[in-house]
Enzyme design. Structure first.
Site, short mmCIF file in Angstrom:
data_model
loop_
_atom_site.label_atom_id
_atom_site.label_comp_id
_atom_site.label_asym_id
_atom_site.label_seq_id
_atom_site.Cartn_x
_atom_site.Cartn_y
_atom_site.Cartn_z
N HIS A 192 31.35 39.52 39.63
CA HIS A 192 30.20 39.47 38.72
C HIS A 192 29.27 38.35 39.13
O HIS A 192 29.69 37.30 39.61
CB HIS A 192 30.65 39.28 37.26
CG HIS A 192 31.62 38.15 37.06
ND1 HIS A 192 32.95 38.27 37.36
CD2 HIS A 192 31.43 36.89 36.61
CE1 HIS A 192 33.56 37.13 37.09
NE2 HIS A 192 32.66 36.27 36.64
N HIS A 194 26.44 35.77 37.71
CA HIS A 194 25.87 35.17 36.50
C HIS A 194 24.38 34.99 36.76
O HIS A 194 24.00 34.32 37.73
CB HIS A 194 26.46 33.78 36.23
CG HIS A 194 27.94 33.75 35.97
ND1 HIS A 194 28.48 33.60 34.71
CD2 HIS A 194 29.01 33.82 36.81
CE1 HIS A 194 29.81 33.58 34.78
NE2 HIS A 194 30.16 33.70 36.05
#
Ligand code: 5GP
Length: 206
Positions: A192, A194
């Site tokens: 992922h 950010h």
């Protein structure tokens, strides 16, 4: 360390009221060392911890010292949970993000296409904090596991981050962070990005 604390407590008795400020300062330095904090968090029932807690009740620390200490504790919790998460990394077990992709648990979606999903972080570290993830993990538990076949999705994730920044109105300045592995405090093993913004960022990051 034990000796130091005994001496410290004796000091308290001697200078009960006169030397409060000096003791606070000494106390803070005693607690500040990472090794000491680790020891305190693991030896929960020890006399050392009791002694320090007792001392804190007698002489509450100034607010800024207590804030600094809670920051140290939060950082240690973060590191501990990152290490725990890393223990299962190669099991291929689904993560919380699979449930978010399947819409089994709710999230606030900011952007979505056939390959990626972007949703607000549950614990935002900036006014804008969005996570951008691949819908199909395909072995990308972390950036450190990327292979040549992942080039396209990696590029797509980066471009999706820019779309998120645009949608969130932070194109003039934003940060994209990828934590890879326990040393970087990664806590969810589904790659992922950010996307952070909406405030002045500092450098270097922690
Ligand atoms: P990491 O520490 O692995 O780089 O980042 C994981 C991020 O996922 C953290 O910032 C954490 O707040 C976020 N997160 C963990 N669980 C959930 C959840 O259930 N929902 C949302 N929206 N974010 C989550």
């Amino acid at each position: 360390m034990y000796t130091i604390i005994i001496q410290y407590r004796s000091l308290q008795v001697c200078f009960k009221y006169m030397a409060t400020a000096a003791i606070h300062s000494f106390h803070f330095h005693l607690l500040k060392g990472p090794a000491t904090v680790r020891a305190l968090s693991t030896i929960k029932t020890s006399r050392i911890e009791f002694s320090i807690r007792h001392t804190q009740r007698l002489f509450p620390l100034p607010l800024h010292f207590r804030r600094a200490m809670s920051h140290v504790n939060a950082r240690n919790d973060e590191e501990a949970s990152a290490k725990a998460a890393a223990a299962n990394v190669d099991s291929g077990a689904p993560t919380i993000f699979d449930k978010i992709i399947a819409k089994e648990i709710p999230s606030t979606i900011v952007y979505e296409d056939e390959k990626v999903l972007a949703f607000r972080d549950i614990n935002p570290q900036a006014p804008v904090h969005v996570l951008v993830i691949p819908k199909f993990r395909d072995g990308l538990t972390q950036l450190g596991k990327a292979e040549a076949r992942h080039e396209e999705i990696l590029g797509h994730l980066l471009y999706a981050s820019k779309i998120v920044a645009e949608k969130e109105g932070i194109l003039d300045g934003f940060r994209v962070v990828i934590n890879s592995g326990p040393t970087a405090c990664q806590s969810v093993y589904h790659l992922h990005l950010h996307v952070l913004g909406g405030r002045q960022m500092k450098w270097p990051p922690g």
